[in-house]
Design an enzyme around this catalytic site. Structure first.
Site, PDB file in Angstrom:
ATOM      1  N   CYS A   8      -4.171  78.368  55.341  1.00 27.64           N
ATOM      2  CA  CYS A   8      -3.065  77.739  55.986  1.00 27.64           C
ATOM      3  C   CYS A   8      -3.102  77.100  56.931  1.00 27.64           C
ATOM      4  O   CYS A   8      -4.411  77.338  57.629  1.00 27.64           O
ATOM      5  CB  CYS A   8      -1.931  79.141  56.140  1.00 27.64           C
ATOM      6  SG  CYS A   8      -0.097  78.709  56.012  1.00 27.64           S
ATOM      7  N   CYS A  80      -0.065  76.212  52.074  1.00 35.73           N
ATOM      8  CA  CYS A  80       0.883  75.171  52.770  1.00 35.73           C
ATOM      9  C   CYS A  80       0.351  73.854  52.436  1.00 35.73           C
ATOM     10  O   CYS A  80      -0.903  73.615  52.383  1.00 35.73           O
ATOM     11  CB  CYS A  80       0.979  75.400  54.437  1.00 35.73           C
ATOM     12  SG  CYS A  80      -0.568  75.095  55.370  1.00 35.73           S
ATOM     13  N   CYS A  87      -7.809  70.344  53.864  1.00 40.94           N
ATOM     14  CA  CYS A  87      -8.958  71.557  53.429  1.00 40.94           C
ATOM     15  C   CYS A  87     -10.235  70.835  53.680  1.00 40.94           C
ATOM     16  O   CYS A  87     -10.465  69.858  53.159  1.00 40.94           O
ATOM     17  CB  CYS A  87      -8.597  71.679  51.970  1.00 40.94           C
ATOM     18  SG  CYS A  87      -9.788  73.320  51.561  1.00 40.94           S
TER      19      CYS A  87
END
Length: 142
Positions: A8, A80, A87
Protein backbone atom coordinates in the site's frame (compact mmCIF):
# COMPACT_ATOMS: atom_id res chain seq x y z
CA UNK A 1 5.15 -22.43 2.59
CA UNK A 2 3.80 -19.58 0.44
CA UNK A 3 5.29 -16.08 0.83
CA UNK A 4 3.03 -13.07 0.37
CA UNK A 5 3.84 -9.34 0.36
CA UNK A 6 0.96 -6.85 0.60
CA UNK A 7 1.69 -3.33 -0.62
CA UNK A 8 0.00 0.00 0.00
CA UNK A 9 1.20 3.57 0.03
CA UNK A 10 1.44 4.31 3.77
CA UNK A 11 1.41 0.74 5.13
CA UNK A 12 -0.90 2.11 7.80
CA UNK A 13 -4.43 0.72 7.24
CA UNK A 14 -5.36 -1.58 4.36
CA UNK A 15 -2.11 -3.49 4.01
CA UNK A 16 -1.80 -3.89 7.79
CA UNK A 17 -5.36 -5.23 8.07
CA UNK A 18 -4.81 -7.58 5.12
CA UNK A 19 -1.59 -8.86 6.73
CA UNK A 20 -3.52 -9.44 9.96
CA UNK A 21 -6.25 -11.38 8.16
CA UNK A 22 -3.83 -13.59 6.21
CA UNK A 23 -1.83 -14.37 9.35
CA UNK A 24 -5.13 -15.23 11.06
CA UNK A 25 -6.19 -17.55 8.21
CA UNK A 26 -2.80 -19.05 7.47
CA UNK A 27 -0.96 -20.31 10.49
CA UNK A 28 2.10 -22.20 9.30
CA UNK A 29 0.99 -22.40 5.64
CA UNK A 30 1.87 -18.84 4.81
CA UNK A 31 4.53 -16.20 5.50
CA UNK A 32 2.99 -12.72 5.24
CA UNK A 33 4.53 -9.26 5.12
CA UNK A 34 3.18 -5.82 4.38
CA UNK A 35 5.01 -2.71 3.26
CA UNK A 36 4.44 0.72 1.79
CA UNK A 37 5.87 2.92 -0.92
CA UNK A 38 5.77 5.80 1.60
CA UNK A 39 5.30 4.14 5.02
CA UNK A 40 4.00 6.27 7.86
CA UNK A 41 2.40 4.71 10.96
CA UNK A 42 -0.09 1.98 11.80
CA UNK A 43 -3.38 3.82 12.09
CA UNK A 44 -4.95 3.56 15.58
CA UNK A 45 -8.41 2.93 14.10
CA UNK A 46 -7.05 0.04 12.00
CA UNK A 47 -5.68 -1.45 15.23
CA UNK A 48 -9.00 -0.83 16.99
CA UNK A 49 -11.29 -2.40 14.37
CA UNK A 50 -9.05 -5.46 14.02
CA UNK A 51 -8.96 -5.87 17.80
CA UNK A 52 -12.79 -5.82 17.78
CA UNK A 53 -12.78 -9.11 15.87
CA UNK A 54 -9.93 -10.65 17.87
CA UNK A 55 -6.92 -9.91 15.65
CA UNK A 56 -4.14 -7.91 17.30
CA UNK A 57 -2.04 -5.83 14.89
CA UNK A 58 -0.83 -3.40 17.57
CA UNK A 59 2.73 -4.73 17.33
CA UNK A 60 2.90 -4.25 13.54
CA UNK A 61 5.27 -1.58 12.28
CA UNK A 62 5.29 0.21 8.91
CA UNK A 63 7.98 -1.04 6.55
CA UNK A 64 9.32 0.38 3.30
CA UNK A 65 8.94 -1.80 0.23
CA UNK A 66 12.65 -1.31 -0.57
CA UNK A 67 13.62 -3.75 2.19
CA UNK A 68 11.82 -6.54 0.29
CA UNK A 69 12.98 -5.86 -3.29
CA UNK A 70 15.62 -8.61 -3.36
CA UNK A 71 13.40 -11.24 -1.75
CA UNK A 72 11.25 -13.81 -3.53
CA UNK A 73 7.49 -13.99 -3.08
CA UNK A 74 4.79 -16.27 -4.41
CA UNK A 75 2.41 -13.28 -4.43
CA UNK A 76 2.83 -9.51 -4.32
CA UNK A 77 -0.57 -7.90 -3.79
CA UNK A 78 -1.30 -4.18 -4.03
CA UNK A 79 -4.33 -2.96 -2.09
CA UNK A 80 -4.43 0.67 -3.24
CA UNK A 81 -4.30 2.20 -6.69
CA UNK A 82 -1.29 4.39 -5.90
CA UNK A 83 0.82 1.40 -4.84
CA UNK A 84 -0.30 -0.45 -7.97
CA UNK A 85 0.87 2.44 -10.16
CA UNK A 86 4.15 2.97 -8.30
CA UNK A 87 4.98 -0.66 -7.50
CA UNK A 88 8.74 -1.02 -7.85
CA UNK A 89 10.54 -3.71 -9.77
CA UNK A 90 11.38 -6.70 -7.62
CA UNK A 91 14.77 -8.30 -8.13
CA UNK A 92 13.80 -11.51 -6.38
CA UNK A 93 11.44 -13.99 -8.00
CA UNK A 94 7.77 -12.96 -7.85
CA UNK A 95 5.31 -15.65 -8.84
CA UNK A 96 2.18 -13.52 -9.28
CA UNK A 97 1.39 -9.83 -8.88
CA UNK A 98 -2.23 -9.06 -8.05
CA UNK A 99 -4.27 -5.95 -7.32
CA UNK A 100 -7.12 -6.20 -4.81
CA UNK A 101 -8.12 -2.58 -4.25
CA UNK A 102 -9.98 -1.00 -1.35
CA UNK A 103 -10.94 2.56 -0.48
CA UNK A 104 -8.65 4.29 2.00
CA UNK A 105 -10.46 4.45 5.36
CA UNK A 106 -7.94 7.05 6.58
CA UNK A 107 -9.55 9.50 4.13
CA UNK A 108 -13.01 9.08 5.70
CA UNK A 109 -14.61 12.17 7.18
CA UNK A 110 -17.54 12.84 9.47
CA UNK A 111 -18.22 12.10 13.09
CA UNK A 112 -16.00 9.70 15.02
CA UNK A 113 -18.67 7.01 14.62
CA UNK A 114 -18.98 7.61 10.86
CA UNK A 115 -15.22 7.33 10.40
CA UNK A 116 -15.11 4.19 12.55
CA UNK A 117 -17.92 2.76 10.43
CA UNK A 118 -15.80 3.21 7.28
CA UNK A 119 -12.86 1.44 8.94
CA UNK A 120 -15.15 -1.47 9.86
CA UNK A 121 -16.58 -1.64 6.33
CA UNK A 122 -13.10 -1.73 4.77
CA UNK A 123 -11.96 -4.31 7.35
CA UNK A 124 -14.88 -6.55 6.40
CA UNK A 125 -14.26 -6.09 2.66
CA UNK A 126 -10.60 -7.02 3.18
CA UNK A 127 -11.65 -10.13 5.09
CA UNK A 128 -13.97 -11.21 2.28
CA UNK A 129 -11.48 -10.64 -0.54
CA UNK A 130 -8.45 -12.07 1.28
CA UNK A 131 -10.40 -15.11 2.50
CA UNK A 132 -11.26 -15.77 -1.16
CA UNK A 133 -7.60 -15.23 -2.14
CA UNK A 134 -6.45 -17.55 0.65
CA UNK A 135 -8.83 -20.35 -0.33
CA UNK A 136 -8.07 -20.10 -4.05
CA UNK A 137 -4.32 -19.61 -3.88
CA UNK A 138 -2.99 -20.94 -0.60
CA UNK A 139 -5.22 -23.91 0.29
CA UNK A 140 -6.55 -24.47 -3.27
CA UNK A 141 -10.09 -24.89 -1.89
CA UNK A 142 -11.64 -22.25 -4.12
Amino acid sequence: MKRVLILCTGNSCRSQMAEGWLRHFGGSEIEVYSAGTRPSFVHPLAIQVMKEIGIDISSHTPKHVDQFLEQSFDYVITVCDNAKETCPVFFGKVGTQLHIGFEDPAEASGTDEEVLSVFRKVRDEIEEQFRKFYKQNITNEG
